[in-house]
Design an enzyme around this catalytic site. Structure first.
Site, mmCIF file in Angstrom:
data_model
loop_
_atom_site.group_PDB
_atom_site.id
_atom_site.type_symbol
_atom_site.label_atom_id
_atom_site.label_comp_id
_atom_site.label_asym_id
_atom_site.label_seq_id
_atom_site.Cartn_x
_atom_site.Cartn_y
_atom_site.Cartn_z
ATOM 1 N N ARG A 65 -9.251 8.268 -1.171
ATOM 2 C CA ARG A 65 -10.250 8.936 -0.130
ATOM 3 C C ARG A 65 -10.953 9.817 -0.527
ATOM 4 O O ARG A 65 -10.830 10.587 -1.510
ATOM 5 C CB ARG A 65 -9.518 9.173 1.226
ATOM 6 C CG ARG A 65 -8.909 7.822 1.940
ATOM 7 C CD ARG A 65 -8.381 8.436 3.392
ATOM 8 N NE ARG A 65 -9.401 8.940 4.333
ATOM 9 C CZ ARG A 65 -9.735 8.222 5.209
ATOM 10 N NH1 ARG A 65 -9.179 6.997 5.583
ATOM 11 N NH2 ARG A 65 -10.863 8.567 5.883
ATOM 12 N N HIS A 101 -5.578 3.533 -1.743
ATOM 13 C CA HIS A 101 -6.873 4.199 -1.133
ATOM 14 C C HIS A 101 -7.164 5.562 -1.619
ATOM 15 O O HIS A 101 -6.591 6.491 -1.058
ATOM 16 C CB HIS A 101 -6.731 3.931 0.252
ATOM 17 C CG HIS A 101 -8.125 4.382 0.927
ATOM 18 N ND1 HIS A 101 -8.459 4.110 2.285
ATOM 19 C CD2 HIS A 101 -9.363 4.628 0.338
ATOM 20 C CE1 HIS A 101 -9.545 4.370 2.627
ATOM 21 N NE2 HIS A 101 -10.362 4.788 1.467
ATOM 22 N N ASN A 112 1.047 -0.912 -0.129
ATOM 23 C CA ASN A 112 0.055 -0.071 0.037
ATOM 24 C C ASN A 112 0.995 1.257 -0.121
ATOM 25 O O ASN A 112 1.716 1.486 0.928
ATOM 26 C CB ASN A 112 -0.796 -0.068 1.169
ATOM 27 C CG ASN A 112 -1.913 1.092 1.152
ATOM 28 O OD1 ASN A 112 -1.795 2.058 0.862
ATOM 29 N ND2 ASN A 112 -3.179 0.931 1.561
ATOM 30 N N ARG A 124 -7.021 12.930 1.234
ATOM 31 C CA ARG A 124 -5.966 13.425 2.054
ATOM 32 C C ARG A 124 -4.359 12.804 1.702
ATOM 33 O O ARG A 124 -3.615 13.448 2.225
ATOM 34 C CB ARG A 124 -6.256 12.801 3.841
ATOM 35 C CG ARG A 124 -6.040 11.367 3.737
ATOM 36 C CD ARG A 124 -6.424 11.032 5.232
ATOM 37 N NE ARG A 124 -7.820 11.364 5.680
ATOM 38 C CZ ARG A 124 -8.145 11.068 7.032
ATOM 39 N NH1 ARG A 124 -7.577 10.286 7.796
ATOM 40 N NH2 ARG A 124 -9.312 11.435 7.290
ATOM 41 N N THR A 158 -8.359 3.545 8.535
ATOM 42 C CA THR A 158 -9.808 2.987 8.591
ATOM 43 C C THR A 158 -9.816 2.085 9.807
ATOM 44 O O THR A 158 -8.945 1.488 10.231
ATOM 45 C CB THR A 158 -9.728 1.519 7.458
ATOM 46 O OG1 THR A 158 -9.443 2.596 6.169
ATOM 47 C CG2 THR A 158 -10.981 1.169 7.277
ATOM 48 N N GLU A 161 -11.479 -9.326 2.462
ATOM 49 C CA GLU A 161 -10.239 -9.022 3.240
ATOM 50 C C GLU A 161 -10.317 -8.998 4.753
ATOM 51 O O GLU A 161 -11.348 -8.043 4.792
ATOM 52 C CB GLU A 161 -9.464 -7.692 2.589
ATOM 53 C CG GLU A 161 -8.236 -7.421 3.098
ATOM 54 C CD GLU A 161 -7.305 -6.140 2.631
ATOM 55 O OE1 GLU A 161 -6.314 -5.839 3.096
ATOM 56 O OE2 GLU A 161 -7.825 -5.832 1.452
ATOM 57 N N GLU A 165 -8.503 0.475 -3.113
ATOM 58 C CA GLU A 165 -9.345 0.896 -1.848
ATOM 59 C C GLU A 165 -10.285 1.762 -2.210
ATOM 60 O O GLU A 165 -9.776 3.022 -2.322
ATOM 61 C CB GLU A 165 -8.565 0.631 -0.770
ATOM 62 C CG GLU A 165 -7.813 -0.409 -0.469
ATOM 63 C CD GLU A 165 -6.968 -0.389 0.907
ATOM 64 O OE1 GLU A 165 -6.551 -1.523 1.250
ATOM 65 O OE2 GLU A 165 -6.728 0.552 1.254
ATOM 66 N N HIS A 191 -4.055 -4.684 7.839
ATOM 67 C CA HIS A 191 -4.377 -3.621 8.458
ATOM 68 C C HIS A 191 -3.583 -3.608 9.882
ATOM 69 O O HIS A 191 -3.860 -4.537 10.708
ATOM 70 C CB HIS A 191 -5.899 -3.454 9.026
ATOM 71 C CG HIS A 191 -6.255 -1.852 9.436
ATOM 72 N ND1 HIS A 191 -6.085 -0.670 8.660
ATOM 73 C CD2 HIS A 191 -6.063 -1.472 10.551
ATOM 74 C CE1 HIS A 191 -6.312 0.397 9.371
ATOM 75 N NE2 HIS A 191 -6.262 0.072 10.769
ATOM 76 N N HIS A 195 1.018 6.142 2.021
ATOM 77 C CA HIS A 195 1.895 7.099 2.987
ATOM 78 C C HIS A 195 3.003 7.562 2.326
ATOM 79 O O HIS A 195 3.566 8.703 2.979
ATOM 80 C CB HIS A 195 2.104 6.191 4.380
ATOM 81 C CG HIS A 195 0.905 5.962 5.091
ATOM 82 N ND1 HIS A 195 -0.030 7.064 5.647
ATOM 83 C CD2 HIS A 195 0.403 4.857 5.618
ATOM 84 C CE1 HIS A 195 -1.046 6.412 6.389
ATOM 85 N NE2 HIS A 195 -0.879 5.171 6.080
#
Length: 243
Positions: free
Chosen positions: A44, A42, A6, A48, A101, A151, A70, A191, A9
């Site tokens: 969003r 993801h 992922n 962000r 999340t 998932e 996502e 996660h 970040h």
């Protein structure tokens, strides 16, 4: 077992200064070359971290491995997904005030809505997974709405404050993974997984894929992204070999 990296970040760091670096697409290419089996991101609603332009550039750039988008199950996101056509969409819950999340999608309460929503995505040749808590009623509801995979949310396991609680959450994940697999669903997990807690989850035979972001990106500051991906992949493969 597959590793989805992922890249959110990387974009979080960029957005802290609203500048052009670090580039999440460059990070995705490095992760791909380092052995990632999938790139997860993801988009969003509040944008962000990952931005719409990132999504378009990822689709044009990442060719050797799948893209897993996502997203919240909204009309806006559905339109973007149909336009971009990632190999998979993973539907997740989303609250504007949350840091990340916080739990799984409540499929039980959204069955009618999700069934129609998922049908349209699948009509456009997009595989769909649901990010859910490891509970049998959520797995049953996921099956009923017509998804390919679930998932399992590993946050409760990852954030457990005691060994007893961690063991209990691991057993919960094992039970849910087995149940989902018996029902004919593909089973993924993610996660809060890190270099220190990933192997017990990677050892669950029914889980085929882990999606991991924060820990890999955080440790890439010290090791470099290529090495961070390789170390995580190595831990996962070691856990599988011991089965």
């Amino acid at each position: 077992m597959r590793l989805g990296v992922n890249i959110d970040h990387i974009a979080t760091v960029r957005e802290a200064r609203k500048t052009y670096e670090p580039d999440p697409v460059k990070g995705a290419l490095i992760a791909q070359d380092a052995g990632a089996d999938q790139i997860t991101f993801h988009l969003r609603e509040d944008r962000r971290h990952i931005q719409d332009e990132d999504v378009l550039r990822l689709r044009c750039t990442i060719k050797r491995i799948p893209l897993n988008m996502e997203m919240a199950p909204t009309e806006e996101m559905k339109k973007i997904a149909i336009d971009v056509k990632p190999e998979r969409v993973t539907l997740v819950p989303e609250k504007r005030e949350e840091v990340t999340t916080e739990g799984g999608l409540d499929v039980v309460s959204m069955k009618d809505y999700l069934e129609k929503y998922i049908k349209e995505l699948r009509k456009n040749n997009i595989s769909v997974a649901l990010f859910i808590d490891p509970e049998e009623d959520q797995i049953d509801a996921s099956l009923q709405v017509g998804v390919d995979a679930v998932e399992l949310h590993t946050g409760e396991y990852a954030n457990a404050s005691t060994d007893i609680k961690r063991k209990k959450e691991l057993e919960r994940l094992k039970k849910a993974a087995k149940y989902a697999k018996e029902k004919g669903l593909d089973v993924f997990a993610g996660h809060g997984l890190t270099y220190t807690n990933v192997q017990p989850v990677a050892s669950i035979m029914e889980i085929e894929e882990l999606n991991i972001g924060h820990s890999i990106i955080a440790n890439s500051i010290f090791w470099g992204l290529e090495e961070a991906v390789r170390k995580m992949k190595k831990l996962i493969l070691e856990a599988r070999r011991e089965l």
